[in-house]
Enzyme design. Sequence first.
Site, mmCIF file in Angstrom:
data_model
loop_
_atom_site.group_PDB
_atom_site.id
_atom_site.type_symbol
_atom_site.label_atom_id
_atom_site.label_comp_id
_atom_site.label_asym_id
_atom_site.label_seq_id
_atom_site.Cartn_x
_atom_site.Cartn_y
_atom_site.Cartn_z
ATOM 1 N N GLU A 162 -19.207 33.107 -20.860
ATOM 2 C CA GLU A 162 -18.765 33.342 -22.238
ATOM 3 C C GLU A 162 -17.253 33.212 -22.384
ATOM 4 O OE1 GLU A 162 -21.185 35.055 -20.824
ATOM 5 O OE2 GLU A 162 -22.852 34.864 -22.224
ATOM 6 N N HIS A 177 -27.680 46.332 -23.522
ATOM 7 C CA HIS A 177 -28.054 45.223 -24.408
ATOM 8 C C HIS A 177 -28.374 45.703 -25.822
ATOM 9 C CE1 HIS A 177 -29.106 42.106 -21.053
ATOM 10 N NE2 HIS A 177 -27.865 42.560 -20.995
#
Lengths: 456, 327
Positions: B60, B129
């Site tokens: 990322e 998450h």
Amino acid sequence: MATPIEMPKLSDTMEEGVLSAWLMDEGDQVSSGDILAQVETDKATMDLEAFDEGVLLKKVIGEGDSVPIGQLIAVIGEEGEDISDLLDEGDDDGAADAEAAVEDATEPEPEPEEEPAPEVDVADEPAGDGQLRERTPEPVPAGTDAEGRRIKASPLARRIAQEHDVDLARVDGSGPEGRIVRRDVEARIEEGEPAPPPEREERAPEPAPQPTAEAPTYELPDDEAPYASEDISQMRKTIARRLAQSKYSAPHFYLTVDIDVEDAVALREDLNELAEEQGRAKISFNDLITKSCALALKDHPYVNAAYLPDEGEIRKYNRVHMGIAVAIDEGLITPVVRDADRKGLTEIARETRELAERARSRDLEPEEFEGATFTTSNLGMFGIEEFTAIINPPNSAILAIGEIRDTPVVEDGEVVPGKRMKVTLSCDHRVVDGATGAQFLDSVRSYLEEPMNLLL
Amino acid sequence: MATLQFREALRAAMTEEMERDDDIFLIGEEVAEYDGAYKVSKGMLDQFGSRRVIDSPISELGFAGLGIGAAMNGLRPIVEFMTFNFSFVAFDQVINNAPNMQYMSGGQFTVPIVFRGPNGAAGQLGATHSNSTEALYSTFPGLKVVAPSIPDDGKGLLKTAIRDDDPVVFLESELMYGMKDEVSDAEDYTIPIGSARVAREGDDVTLVAHSKSYHIAMDAADELEERGYEAEVIDPRTIKPLDIETIVESVVKTNRLVVIDESNPFASVASEVTHQVQDRAFDYLDAPILRVTAPDTPAPYAPNLMDAYMPGVDETVDKCLQVLYAK
């Protein structure tokens, strides 16, 4: 712990109060809500209510005594309790100003155990928990009860109360922990608060100044004192202070007009014949003037205004609240007919009479004599042809009304009998200029000379 | 109008914009060959080819930085994070380079980039998450943050975000991708950033809720109606800039506010709305402003705990009744 009872602030302009009568005796059991005494303020005689339970241990002042707000007047506590500390303090601050007295007396004497000095907490502790609180360190009259404690009310409730001149101390809160919320204030208004006054600046209850017609006496017997002394009453002090302030801060000028009231007199007679048949309130000529002024004020916003140097603004009121000077024994007072422009003559008549009666018995609530946006003063009944009045601050003008007189007038080149009335408008030149005042007077005259317009 | 899933509405927005402007490209993990982890970019590789729909490595920080560089050089990248939980490893790029570049370069470079992907909890995904990132990204000047709740807003706002010359964080939701609703197929359909939507009008209490929480607010409003209260529901749609005027206007009318925000409570969007409303409408409040949020703990995994953790309709109705002084 003993609880000190102090002289409460019972009106906007009150600085001291006279304890006119004790209604309970030392040793009496007191419950919250009991009336301890009656207090004469500058405006009215009001009840002094107890907010605590206990025994009335000590009356610190006697009937007829005048003390500044905040000064100790009584002590409530448990039977046999030692209250000498409290009384000493009361002595010490006897001459101190009101605020200091409030602080002195409340700080070392927190409320009974279940209430750990709430006002101190609120003032000192940063309200980091998101609870609705204000941290106003000084007592705010509208937000505190008679003992200076913070009243819990939602911001909206506070705002509505302020707009409607509702004293939060007299509203029961239905929210958590007694918080006063919108519905509580609205219920209080519903119960009988009058329509809201437009603004919340300091109000001026006192009316027009009129020369008092004291007949001088020349028959003083030689062996008697050359004069009689009389204490200055609260009301006289207020009149003196407010009207002097008006006269030296507002540059006055005067406009007089002579109004043909023939039609208005005839109309009033017709209306009152009807009123008698139908059992309605009779209309006085003054009611016609009230209505005429109220309608004219709608068209002349600067006359329905206030010059407020502290706020740096001229405030033009959207609503018309007519103050009407009423002479009473102790002086005079101006009850307020609210929204007079929207009320019919019968309603104005009924309301004015009712307010005047209660003014004479000194029974008016503060909200009934505060918040006028314009004032009239009528000395016609005393045969006064014309006079000038002092403006009732913060109004920008006052109308002085003379008698209705039969007088020869010239019509179409001929002298005929006529009915005339002189009115004199005192104007605050900071707001109202000559032409503005003249145009307003012309409107008043039009309404009175074509009085059918008052019925529309 | 066409009835589309949320994912289809987002795809329509990207497709229409890419057809319009050749400088736009999509990059992210599995956006191309696999059609996107949540099938948002399904078919886009076939239509636009591998020059404009690019599978990135699992990095990322790298592809977010690549996007910013491309944007500084005149392209208009759409960077998909598989979820915004993974944007944390690209934090420096997203919060430091993207929003500050125009200011630090004295206006020489703009960064017209969209970071998009699902945000917030989505069932049993575990604490790492299940993060809600809207408050976090809203705190950095220079970033715009958009979080739509219905497909139509998703389409109109994503098109606007792509056209915007500032970096935009565009927050979606796994749980809403399959949600079907009517979507405008008007040509050039855009919705301005910074404009709230009054979804339901009412006089008694204002509910402010974005993204998934909006649907809780609407259900709560139905329940309140059965009890005789009319709730006004406002979806800010954009977190930053926040359309506070619309919210204040409503609170001035209703005098009560409950903010639903599934984030953790401390320094959340709900906190900010609460602050701004008390600042601007203090004298109109008849009750304290209440919030419905996740608790100040990591998200649990067990389904029963997750149910208790997430804001719900019952809790919302309960808070509304509190501010209505009805209980």
